[in-house]
Design an enzyme around this catalytic site. Structure first.
Site, short mmCIF file in Angstrom:
data_model
loop_
_atom_site.label_atom_id
_atom_site.label_comp_id
_atom_site.label_asym_id
_atom_site.label_seq_id
_atom_site.Cartn_x
_atom_site.Cartn_y
_atom_site.Cartn_z
N ASP A 273 0.86 -1.18 0.00
CA ASP A 273 0.00 0.00 0.00
C ASP A 273 0.90 1.24 0.00
OD1 ASP A 273 -2.15 -1.64 0.16
OD2 ASP A 273 -2.67 -1.18 2.24
N ASP B 245 -13.24 -6.89 -5.62
CA ASP B 245 -13.35 -7.14 -4.19
C ASP B 245 -14.63 -7.92 -3.95
OD1 ASP B 245 -11.04 -5.73 -3.79
OD2 ASP B 245 -12.02 -3.88 -3.12
#
Lengths: 213, 257
Positions: free
Chosen positions: B12, B131
């Site tokens: 990230d 997702d």
């Protein structure tokens, strides 16, 4: 005096940029292996003609690539340079050298090398062929210098070269079937995989190209 | 000898820095993405994925500069996801040196987007990120969620994966994250991975849930994944990518060593 010597030693390497795909990765990798050479992206015919070496990348679809080459008036320039000086085709820069591809309902190529490009047949194997696969070296070649037979290179493609003249095949890969992934003819060398994304062995191949006599 | 299954560390990033940092040995600046990327490259990572969680425009410019710096020194494929909404976003990332971009929510708001991007840039560099959250066990059903798993879309995951990858201009790869398993460290949602992998003809990257090395092998052997993505097991030096590959190889999986 010193500066003059350096400029004599430095060579120019043109990366043909006709708006198709990620040429920045190629440029960065060549600059990495040839820090003292003049490495540049161009679609200018004069600069390509003057360059000592040519790198010919290509990504995306074959039809769009041929269209872009036509739009940039590069077809004849590429044909001439591919037969005159050290020339490295990468990915679609390999496929474009052939007569014809099945892609986009059938696309005529540059016809520098006889042969066709066809799509991987429907099977259990995923298409595109994406990732690190082994490259079997069919013959010794200066561009295989210091690279082990069956070393892994990174590929991503849905079409492959079929029916190439065996005398020009220098490397093959197996993905459901054996296909030609590297060819060489005179000063021309072209690969289906991405040396610029294939870590040590990829950089070695680019080093070999830059030093190829 | 054939195509190797890939291991992909995922990081990230925010404003061009790795969030939380990566704590493996011999790294000078745990927040510098270049240092981190070089570390994973040396361990033998097959690709690296960056998930950009930057909110501001200025921050995104920093992220673009980050990609440029990494691409100068790391010569394996780089994927950037997060905040990719239009063709210009893709162009900018590819010019910076990214090899693939992952598109998530924007594809839901504009179902034609993937098609347009693949047509323009080639499907080889367009990844559809999904997702998924399980909404039924009898039979198994998963729904596409956005906003980090907070917003349901009503879209079935398997149908969506097929739709986003079919035809001449579909995405070239699926990055499939189980929101149920993400961060839990109990392994991938193998039924989800298998359902999607069987349904699409392009490669599938399994993501979400890796807590040990066996989980990586399960993703390939039971889930049918072509690549496995993991974050924390690599970040904190629990395992190296090399150890992960050796473990997979011991289970009969072909890897690049």
């Amino acid at each position: 005096m010193q500066a003059k010597r350096a400029s004599i030693g430095a060579q120019s390497i043109a990366i043909v940029d006709y708006g198709m795909g990620n040429v920045r990765s190629v440029q960065k990798a060549i600059e990495h292996v040839a820090p003292n050479d003049r490495v540049f992206l161009t679609d200018n015919a004069d600069l390509i003609n003057e360059a000592d070496r040519i790198v010919f990348p290509g990504q995306g679809a074959m039809g769009a690539c041929m269209q872009a080459l036509n739009n940039h008036n590069l077809v004849d320039v590429i044909k001439r340079n591919a037969q005159e000086k050290p020339f490295l085709g990468i990915c679609l820069g390999l496929q474009l050298l052939f007569d014809h591809s099945e892609e986009n309902g059938g696309t005529e190529g540059l016809s520098i090398i006889p042969g066709n490009v066809v799509k991987f047949a429907k099977s259990d194997l995923k298409v595109p062929h994406m990732g690190w696969n082994t490259v079997k070296q069919s013959i010794e070649h200066p561009l295989w210098h210091n690279i082990d037979d069956n070393a892994r290179f990174y590929s991503v493609h849905s079409y492959y070269v079929a029916h190439a003249d065996p005398s020009i095949v220098v490397g093959s890969t197996n993905y459901g079937l054996d296909f030609t992934c590297a060819i060489a003819k005179d000063k021309l060398f072209a690969v289906q995989f991405h040396p610029e994304k294939s870590q040590h062995d990829g950089l070695q191949l680019l080093t070999n190209f830059v030093n190829w006599k | 000898m054939s195509l190797a299954k890939r291991i992909i560390p995922c990081l990230d990033v925010r404003d061009g820095r790795v969030v939380k940092g990566v704590q493996f040995i011999d790294i000078k600046d745990a927040g510098d993405p270049v240092e981190v990327a070089k570390g994973y490259d040396e361990q033998g990572a097959d690709e690296i994925t960056f998930l950009d969680i930057t909110a501001s425009h200025e921050g995104r410019d920093t992220t673009i500069h980050m990609v440029e710096r990494i691409a100068e020194q790391v010569f394996i494929p780089l994927t950037v996801g997060g905040g990719i909404r239009k063709a210009q976003d893709v162009r900018v990332m590819l010019n910076a040196g990214a090899d693939k971009v992952a598109v998530n929510s924007a594809a839901i708001f504009d179902p034609n987007l993937i098609n347009e991007l693949s047509k323009q840039f080639g499907s080889q560099c367009i990844v559809i990120a999904i997702d998924a959250k399980k909404v039924s066990s009898t039979p198994n059903k998963w729904e596409v969620f956005t906003h980090g798993g907070r917003k349901p879309t009503g879209i079935d995951v398997v149908e969506w994966a097929i739709k986003m990858t079919e035809g001449e201009h579909g995405a070239g790869e699926v990055l499939l994250t189980s929101m149920d398993c993400d961060g839990v460290k109990t392994g991938f949602d193998l039924e989800l991975t298998k359902a999607v992998s069987d349904a699409v003809s392009v490669p599938v990257i399994a993501s979400g849930g890796v807590g040990n090395l066996e989980h990586l092998s399960e993703g390939v052997l039971k889930g049918g994944a072509d690549a496995v993505l993991a974050a924390s097991i690599f970040h904190f030096g629990e395992y190296t990518v090399k150890q992960a590959k050796l473990a997979m190889q011991a289970n009969g999986i072909e890897v690049r060593l």
